[in-house]
Design a protein around this motif. Sequence first.
Motif, PDB file in Angstrom:
ATOM      1  N   LEU A 236       2.706  -1.487   7.770  1.00 21.81           N
ATOM      2  CA  LEU A 236       3.736  -0.906   6.919  1.00 21.81           C
ATOM      3  C   LEU A 236       3.268  -0.532   5.514  1.00 21.81           C
ATOM      4  O   LEU A 236       3.591   0.530   5.013  1.00 21.81           O
ATOM      5  CB  LEU A 236       4.915  -1.883   6.792  1.00 21.81           C
ATOM      6  N   THR A 237       2.477  -1.405   4.899  1.00 23.23           N
ATOM      7  CA  THR A 237       2.187  -1.172   3.488  1.00 23.23           C
ATOM      8  C   THR A 237       1.088  -0.120   3.300  1.00 23.23           C
ATOM      9  O   THR A 237       0.269   0.098   4.198  1.00 23.23           O
ATOM     10  CB  THR A 237       1.713  -2.474   2.801  1.00 23.23           C
ATOM     11  N   GLU A 238       1.093   0.490   2.127  1.00 25.37           N
ATOM     12  CA  GLU A 238       0.093   1.494   1.773  1.00 25.37           C
ATOM     13  C   GLU A 238      -1.303   0.873   1.832  1.00 25.37           C
ATOM     14  O   GLU A 238      -2.256   1.497   2.309  1.00 25.37           O
ATOM     15  CB  GLU A 238       0.389   1.979   0.343  1.00 25.37           C
ATOM     16  N   GLU A 239      -1.407  -0.365   1.372  1.00 20.83           N
ATOM     17  CA  GLU A 239      -2.697  -1.045   1.326  1.00 20.83           C
ATOM     18  C   GLU A 239      -3.253  -1.217   2.750  1.00 20.83           C
ATOM     19  O   GLU A 239      -4.429  -0.954   3.005  1.00 20.83           O
ATOM     20  CB  GLU A 239      -2.506  -2.403   0.653  1.00 20.83           C
ATOM     21  N   GLN A 240      -2.375  -1.665   3.667  1.00 22.98           N
ATOM     22  CA  GLN A 240      -2.810  -1.832   5.063  1.00 22.98           C
ATOM     23  C   GLN A 240      -3.309  -0.506   5.623  1.00 22.98           C
ATOM     24  O   GLN A 240      -4.337  -0.435   6.285  1.00 22.98           O
ATOM     25  CB  GLN A 240      -1.632  -2.314   5.934  1.00 22.98           C
ATOM     26  N   ARG A 241      -2.564   0.561   5.324  1.00 20.32           N
ATOM     27  CA  ARG A 241      -2.933   1.884   5.850  1.00 20.32           C
ATOM     28  C   ARG A 241      -4.257   2.366   5.286  1.00 20.32           C
ATOM     29  O   ARG A 241      -5.081   2.918   6.002  1.00 20.32           O
ATOM     30  CB  ARG A 241      -1.852   2.917   5.515  1.00 20.32           C
ATOM     31  N   SER A 242      -4.460   2.158   3.992  1.00 19.12           N
ATOM     32  CA  SER A 242      -5.664   2.719   3.382  1.00 19.12           C
ATOM     33  C   SER A 242      -6.917   1.964   3.821  1.00 19.12           C
ATOM     34  O   SER A 242      -8.005   2.533   3.825  1.00 19.12           O
ATOM     35  CB  SER A 242      -5.533   2.752   1.865  1.00 19.12           C
ATOM     36  N   SER A 243      -6.770   0.710   4.234  1.00 18.90           N
ATOM     37  CA  SER A 243      -7.969  -0.014   4.677  1.00 18.90           C
ATOM     38  C   SER A 243      -8.117   0.002   6.197  1.00 18.90           C
ATOM     39  O   SER A 243      -9.062  -0.560   6.746  1.00 18.90           O
ATOM     40  CB  SER A 243      -7.914  -1.463   4.176  1.00 18.90           C
ATOM     41  N   ALA A 244      -7.192   0.681   6.883  1.00 18.52           N
ATOM     42  CA  ALA A 244      -7.217   0.676   8.351  1.00 18.52           C
ATOM     43  C   ALA A 244      -8.264   1.646   8.889  1.00 18.52           C
ATOM     44  O   ALA A 244      -8.694   2.567   8.202  1.00 18.52           O
ATOM     45  CB  ALA A 244      -5.843   1.060   8.884  1.00 18.52           C
ATOM     46  N   THR A 245      -8.672   1.433  10.156  1.00 21.11           N
ATOM     47  CA  THR A 245      -9.559   2.383  10.839  1.00 21.11           C
ATOM     48  C   THR A 245      -8.700   3.412  11.558  1.00 21.11           C
ATOM     49  O   THR A 245      -7.805   3.062  12.318  1.00 21.11           O
ATOM     50  CB  THR A 245     -10.445   1.642  11.867  1.00 21.11           C
ATOM     51  N   THR A 246      -8.992   4.704  11.314  1.00 21.73           N
ATOM     52  CA  THR A 246      -8.247   5.787  11.967  1.00 21.73           C
ATOM     53  C   THR A 246      -9.022   6.274  13.193  1.00 21.73           C
ATOM     54  O   THR A 246     -10.171   5.885  13.403  1.00 21.73           O
ATOM     55  CB  THR A 246      -8.082   6.986  11.026  1.00 21.73           C
ATOM     56  N   PHE A 247      -8.410   7.191  13.937  1.00 22.93           N
ATOM     57  CA  PHE A 247      -9.113   7.709  15.110  1.00 22.93           C
ATOM     58  C   PHE A 247     -10.364   8.492  14.712  1.00 22.93           C
ATOM     59  O   PHE A 247     -11.407   8.364  15.356  1.00 22.93           O
ATOM     60  CB  PHE A 247      -8.189   8.570  15.985  1.00 22.93           C
ATOM     61  N   ALA A 248     -10.271   9.286  13.649  1.00 26.12           N
ATOM     62  CA  ALA A 248     -11.451  10.056  13.212  1.00 26.12           C
ATOM     63  C   ALA A 248     -12.610   9.105  12.899  1.00 26.12           C
ATOM     64  O   ALA A 248     -13.762   9.370  13.268  1.00 26.12           O
ATOM     65  CB  ALA A 248     -11.098  10.910  11.992  1.00 26.12           C
ATOM     66  N   GLN A 249     -12.286   7.995  12.233  1.00 22.26           N
ATOM     67  CA  GLN A 249     -13.345   7.025  11.903  1.00 22.26           C
ATOM     68  C   GLN A 249     -13.903   6.356  13.153  1.00 22.26           C
ATOM     69  O   GLN A 249     -15.112   6.168  13.289  1.00 22.26           O
ATOM     70  CB  GLN A 249     -12.801   5.973  10.926  1.00 22.26           C
ATOM     71  N   LEU A 250     -13.012   5.987  14.060  1.00 24.55           N
ATOM     72  CA  LEU A 250     -13.456   5.354  15.305  1.00 24.55           C
ATOM     73  C   LEU A 250     -14.375   6.294  16.087  1.00 24.55           C
ATOM     74  O   LEU A 250     -15.435   5.898  16.581  1.00 24.55           O
ATOM     75  CB  LEU A 250     -12.245   4.972  16.165  1.00 24.55           C
ATOM     76  N   LEU A 251     -13.965   7.554  16.170  1.00 21.96           N
ATOM     77  CA  LEU A 251     -14.745   8.540  16.919  1.00 21.96           C
ATOM     78  C   LEU A 251     -16.156   8.645  16.335  1.00 21.96           C
ATOM     79  O   LEU A 251     -17.147   8.685  17.067  1.00 21.96           O
ATOM     80  CB  LEU A 251     -14.015   9.892  16.840  1.00 21.96           C
ATOM     81  N   GLU A 252     -16.234   8.653  15.014  1.00 14.06           N
ATOM     82  CA  GLU A 252     -17.535   8.730  14.350  1.00 14.06           C
ATOM     83  C   GLU A 252     -18.379   7.482  14.645  1.00 14.06           C
ATOM     84  O   GLU A 252     -19.568   7.576  14.925  1.00 14.06           O
ATOM     85  CB  GLU A 252     -17.321   8.912  12.842  1.00 14.06           C
ATOM     86  N   MET A 253     -17.726   6.308  14.606  1.00 14.69           N
ATOM     87  CA  MET A 253     -18.453   5.059  14.894  1.00 14.69           C
ATOM     88  C   MET A 253     -19.045   5.087  16.304  1.00 14.69           C
ATOM     89  O   MET A 253     -20.184   4.675  16.531  1.00 14.69           O
ATOM     90  CB  MET A 253     -17.503   3.846  14.774  1.00 14.69           C
ATOM     91  N   VAL A 254     -18.269   5.587  17.260  1.00 17.00           N
ATOM     92  CA  VAL A 254     -18.755   5.618  18.651  1.00 17.00           C
ATOM     93  C   VAL A 254     -19.847   6.682  18.804  1.00 17.00           C
ATOM     94  O   VAL A 254     -20.844   6.467  19.494  1.00 17.00           O
ATOM     95  CB  VAL A 254     -17.593   5.832  19.647  1.00 17.00           C
ATOM     96  N   ALA A 255     -19.681   7.815  18.111  1.00 18.22           N
ATOM     97  CA  ALA A 255     -20.696   8.876  18.193  1.00 18.22           C
ATOM     98  C   ALA A 255     -22.043   8.385  17.664  1.00 18.22           C
ATOM     99  O   ALA A 255     -23.104   8.844  18.095  1.00 18.22           O
ATOM    100  CB  ALA A 255     -20.241  10.106  17.417  1.00 18.22           C
ATOM    101  N   GLN A 256     -21.996   7.455  16.709  1.00 15.29           N
ATOM    102  CA  GLN A 256     -23.239   6.953  16.102  1.00 15.29           C
ATOM    103  C   GLN A 256     -23.947   5.903  16.958  1.00 15.29           C
ATOM    104  O   GLN A 256     -25.046   5.480  16.622  1.00 15.29           O
ATOM    105  CB  GLN A 256     -22.933   6.381  14.717  1.00 15.29           C
TER     106      GLN A 256
END
Length: 471
Positions: A236-256
């Motif tokens: 819910l909170t802005e802080e939780q959202r800003s530190s969360a992993t998004t799909f774009a980030q996950l995709l990059e992690m797996v590509a690496q």
Amino acid sequence: MIDEGRQGEALMTNDGGAGKRKLYLESYGCQMNFADSEIVASILKNDGFTTTKDFHEADVIFVNTCAIRENAEQRVRNRLNEFKQVKRKNPDMIVGVLGCMAERLKEQFLDQEKIVDIVVGPDAYRDLPNLIAKVEGGQKAVNVILSKEETYADITPVRLDANGVSSFISIMRGCDNMCSFCVVPFTRGRERSRDPHSIVREAQELFANGYREVTLLGQNVDSYIYAGGGLKKEILTEEQRSSATTFAQLLEMVAQVHPDLRVRYSTSNPKDMTDDVLHVMAKYDNICKYVHLPVQSGSTRLLEVMNRGYTREDYIDRINAIKRILPGCGISSDIMTGFCTETEEDHKETMSLMEWADYDFSYMFAYSERPKTLAERTLTDDVPEEVKQSRLAEIIKLQQKLSAAKTNAAVGKVHRVLIEHESKKSPDMWMGRNSQNNVVVFPKGNYKKGDYVNVLAESCTLATLIGRVIE
Ligand code: 5AD
Ligand code: SF4
């Protein structure tokens, strides 16, 4: 995406198996369900089971079911009746229903029709050893509780065979979208994402075991978000959202994980697909240039009735973004005919959108009403079956035309292909796919499964490119 060729497939593992109890596990539905079956096999392997392809010799028969359309359920019912005959001769055999039909049909299966001993929903597979023990103790067993937390993150799925090339990884479970036609939020519960590190670890292990392609699976991958576990709606909170992993980030992690590990994913949702995912795709050669972006209908009015959360123009904007950021990217869709209130005009808009989007491929269905959904509760299923079917036939015909043109246009070009397995039609040919997901077949030469080769496409059938390897 539902692969027609895999419906009713029995899962096999190669673990020796002598002296163990035998599990026959048959699966229906989408790729997520097939991935779940590998989790079930893993849990039961630890409980002393091996798998069999012959249900007559099984100690336990499980059917992992799909509830997406009426005919999917009917198919499973027919199958359960067959198993009932076998059980009559062998009363100690345990028969169970897993997956998406479990919650809705538990009373009917257990009490009224008495065709099964166990009913287990998609979030309760860890409970299977207990439930089996309960049945062995003479009781019926049921667990259809949907979870807020369960992602099976720590369970290593049992793979079909240890020398495989491509594999699926579930990255999230459930769905919060509430499209008015869809039963999934009721069968698989609320949306929750899996710890990205467990996903990357799974991809690394697969690569180390010889796999060269992973497909990340979720009902709506674009809304993947991990902030430490639990339901998406609880982030819910802005802080939780800003530190969360998004799909774009996950995709990059797996590509690496490795440049030789191809990455695919499914399914995207037009209302959530962001440009940052497309930019990550553009940045990595090993992320396949293919997007499955279901439109369902080309009519803004009908999309509203479906509660899809986007208009025809929004959808066009997303396709334009794909074409701009990823030129030559393969695009496919899911399309439904005959949803509540659909007019001839709406249908024509769907046809014109298909033509404009120029899909490589589409999965096409006639609407069937599903229990508990918003459509069942508030709308009338008012398009006659003949009309649904004739519109379906029209869109299938159109898609065949589009696909054929696409395949033809790929002839004469060189495609980077990952070799998956022997061609079903010839033992002298390999089958693989290019980045855009086209099937390519070619003479085997000295190449082997898991190799990357450059293939010049020299001819084609409706959906298959035929060629030869060039150095
Ligand atoms: N009737 C027909 N098709 C459906 N789908 C989902 N629910 C229904 C239904 N009630 C289709 C949608 C979805 C695909 C997986 O199945 O097109 O994208
Ligand atoms: Fe997959 Fe949906 Fe069928 Fe469940 S109901 S198996 S989520 S397609």
